[in-house]
Design a protein around this motif. Structure first.
Motif, mmCIF file in Angstrom:
data_model
loop_
_atom_site.group_PDB
_atom_site.id
_atom_site.type_symbol
_atom_site.label_atom_id
_atom_site.label_comp_id
_atom_site.label_asym_id
_atom_site.label_seq_id
_atom_site.Cartn_x
_atom_site.Cartn_y
_atom_site.Cartn_z
ATOM 1 N N ALA A 103 -0.875 22.103 -15.222
ATOM 2 C CA ALA A 103 -1.726 23.270 -14.941
ATOM 3 C C ALA A 103 -0.932 24.570 -14.857
ATOM 4 O O ALA A 103 -1.494 25.634 -14.657
ATOM 5 N N GLY A 104 0.411 24.468 -14.986
ATOM 6 C CA GLY A 104 1.224 25.677 -15.017
ATOM 7 C C GLY A 104 2.120 25.890 -13.816
ATOM 8 O O GLY A 104 2.951 26.796 -13.823
ATOM 9 N N LEU A 105 1.957 25.091 -12.761
ATOM 10 C CA LEU A 105 2.869 25.196 -11.612
ATOM 11 C C LEU A 105 4.113 24.383 -11.920
ATOM 12 O O LEU A 105 4.010 23.239 -12.333
ATOM 13 N N GLY A 164 8.507 23.579 -10.843
ATOM 14 C CA GLY A 164 9.599 23.685 -9.879
ATOM 15 C C GLY A 164 9.142 23.642 -8.431
ATOM 16 O O GLY A 164 8.290 22.840 -8.062
ATOM 17 N N TRP A 165 9.735 24.527 -7.638
ATOM 18 C CA TRP A 165 9.491 24.518 -6.199
ATOM 19 C C TRP A 165 8.046 24.834 -5.847
ATOM 20 O O TRP A 165 7.527 24.317 -4.851
ATOM 21 N N GLU A 166 7.381 25.660 -6.656
ATOM 22 C CA GLU A 166 5.977 25.958 -6.379
ATOM 23 C C GLU A 166 5.125 24.692 -6.492
ATOM 24 O O GLU A 166 4.257 24.434 -5.658
ATOM 25 N N ALA A 167 5.377 23.905 -7.529
ATOM 26 C CA ALA A 167 4.647 22.649 -7.706
ATOM 27 C C ALA A 167 5.000 21.663 -6.602
ATOM 28 O O ALA A 167 4.125 20.963 -6.085
ATOM 29 N N THR A 168 6.273 21.615 -6.212
ATOM 30 C CA THR A 168 6.701 20.710 -5.145
ATOM 31 C C THR A 168 6.045 21.086 -3.822
ATOM 32 O O THR A 168 5.580 20.214 -3.079
ATOM 33 N N LEU A 169 5.980 22.377 -3.525
ATOM 34 C CA LEU A 169 5.344 22.827 -2.286
ATOM 35 C C LEU A 169 3.849 22.504 -2.304
ATOM 36 O O LEU A 169 3.301 21.984 -1.318
ATOM 37 N N ALA A 170 3.173 22.767 -3.414
ATOM 38 C CA ALA A 170 1.742 22.451 -3.518
ATOM 39 C C ALA A 170 1.519 20.945 -3.382
ATOM 40 O O ALA A 170 0.563 20.503 -2.724
ATOM 41 N N HIS A 171 2.405 20.166 -3.963
ATOM 42 C CA HIS A 171 2.314 18.704 -3.880
ATOM 43 C C HIS A 171 2.490 18.245 -2.441
ATOM 44 O O HIS A 171 1.714 17.417 -1.938
ATOM 45 N N PHE A 172 3.487 18.782 -1.742
ATOM 46 C CA PHE A 172 3.707 18.453 -0.327
ATOM 47 C C PHE A 172 2.458 18.768 0.488
ATOM 48 O O PHE A 172 2.002 17.943 1.284
ATOM 49 N N VAL A 173 1.900 19.954 0.304
ATOM 50 C CA VAL A 173 0.706 20.360 1.059
ATOM 51 C C VAL A 173 -0.449 19.395 0.773
ATOM 52 O O VAL A 173 -1.171 18.991 1.688
ATOM 53 N N VAL A 233 0.844 -1.201 0.000
ATOM 54 C CA VAL A 233 0.000 0.000 0.000
ATOM 55 C C VAL A 233 0.877 1.248 0.000
ATOM 56 O O VAL A 233 0.603 2.214 -0.723
ATOM 57 N N HIS A 234 1.947 1.250 0.803
ATOM 58 C CA HIS A 234 2.876 2.382 0.868
ATOM 59 C C HIS A 234 3.406 2.710 -0.532
ATOM 60 O O HIS A 234 3.369 3.867 -0.963
ATOM 61 N N TYR A 235 3.873 1.708 -1.255
ATOM 62 C CA TYR A 235 4.437 1.946 -2.593
ATOM 63 C C TYR A 235 3.366 2.335 -3.610
ATOM 64 O O TYR A 235 3.583 3.230 -4.427
ATOM 65 N N THR A 236 2.219 1.686 -3.539
ATOM 66 C CA THR A 236 1.145 2.016 -4.476
ATOM 67 C C THR A 236 0.631 3.435 -4.241
ATOM 68 O O THR A 236 0.463 4.211 -5.185
ATOM 69 N N TYR A 237 0.405 3.762 -2.979
ATOM 70 C CA TYR A 237 -0.114 5.087 -2.611
ATOM 71 C C TYR A 237 0.879 6.182 -3.007
ATOM 72 O O TYR A 237 0.504 7.162 -3.641
ATOM 73 N N GLY A 238 2.136 5.997 -2.658
ATOM 74 C CA GLY A 238 3.148 6.998 -2.981
ATOM 75 C C GLY A 238 3.368 7.156 -4.474
ATOM 76 O O GLY A 238 3.495 8.274 -4.985
ATOM 77 N N THR A 239 3.381 6.044 -5.185
ATOM 78 C CA THR A 239 3.566 6.099 -6.633
ATOM 79 C C THR A 239 2.390 6.815 -7.284
ATOM 80 O O THR A 239 2.572 7.692 -8.140
ATOM 81 N N THR A 240 1.192 6.500 -6.843
ATOM 82 C CA THR A 240 -0.010 7.118 -7.394
ATOM 83 C C THR A 240 -0.055 8.618 -7.113
ATOM 84 O O THR A 240 -0.515 9.396 -7.955
ATOM 85 N N TRP A 241 0.456 9.037 -5.954
ATOM 86 C CA TRP A 241 0.482 10.469 -5.627
ATOM 87 C C TRP A 241 1.411 11.245 -6.558
ATOM 88 O O TRP A 241 1.381 12.480 -6.570
ATOM 89 N N GLY A 242 2.214 10.567 -7.342
ATOM 90 C CA GLY A 242 3.018 11.269 -8.343
ATOM 91 C C GLY A 242 2.170 11.860 -9.458
ATOM 92 O O GLY A 242 2.546 12.857 -10.083
ATOM 93 N N ILE A 243 0.996 11.273 -9.695
ATOM 94 C CA ILE A 243 0.117 11.762 -10.766
ATOM 95 C C ILE A 243 -0.295 13.221 -10.525
ATOM 96 O O ILE A 243 -0.172 14.045 -11.442
ATOM 97 N N PRO A 244 -0.750 13.579 -9.318
ATOM 98 C CA PRO A 244 -1.084 14.995 -9.111
ATOM 99 C C PRO A 244 0.113 15.927 -9.311
ATOM 100 O O PRO A 244 -0.055 17.064 -9.758
ATOM 101 N N ARG A 245 1.317 15.446 -9.030
ATOM 102 C CA ARG A 245 2.507 16.288 -9.275
ATOM 103 C C ARG A 245 2.616 16.608 -10.762
ATOM 104 O O ARG A 245 2.893 17.739 -11.154
#
Length: 155
Positions: free
Chosen positions: A91-93, A95-104, A73-85
């Motif tokens: 969508a135009g974000l 570098g660091w702005e996209a990374t920060l939004a992804h972290f949040v 689940v850890h690997y599947t969940y984390g890998t899948t969360w790459g899609i929103p990145r």
């Protein structure tokens, strides 16, 4: 102006690169957690398996199976969360702005989901060190995912 084919290609590329970046981020987070567990002597978490058990109403048959399910689940969940990145970049974000939004997004989802599943206390009831450790691991994930995404996607 995008043609339908170029838009489909861009979305597909963002998703594909996001999956690869999410896997890399998950590997980085796993290393971060392994180092932290070695230093603090903390046992591996079974929260991923516990979450799946609650959401899907299934139960691993034994402790060994629960640890295996947690890793899957850890690997599947984390890998899948790459899609929103990838979609953030599309969508135009960038570098660091996209990374920060992804972290949040990733860490914020955890802060809502786990207390609602009764698998963790709300953040205001957590110990500061536990919050910092969890945030660090998720920052490692988001930064590694972002760096890999940006390295692959040179557009």
């Amino acid at each position: 102006m995008h043609t339908n084919n170029s838009l489909v290609r861009e979305v597909g590329t963002a998703i594909g690169v996001g999956v690869l970046a999410g896997l890399a981020g998950t590997l980085a987070m796993t290393v971060s957690q392994m180092i932290e567990m070695k230093l603090t002597e903390r046992k591996p978490s079974t929260v991923p398996a516990d979450a799946v058990a609650k959401v899907l109403d299934v139960k691993p048959t034994n402790k060994q199976q629960k640890e295996k399910v947690s890793q899957e689940v850890h690997y599947t969940y984390g890998t899948t969360w790459g899609i929103p990145r990838g979609l953030l970049t599309l969508a135009g974000l960038k570098g660091w702005e996209a990374t920060l939004a992804h972290f949040v997004a990733v860490w914020g989802t955890e802060q809502i989901m786990l207390p609602n599943l009764k698998l963790a206390p709300p953040i205001n009831e957590e110990e500061p060190q536990a919050i910092a450790t969890d945030a660090l691991h998720h920052a490692v994930y988001a930064i590694a995912t972002g760096l890999v995404y940006d390295a692959i996607d040179q557009s």
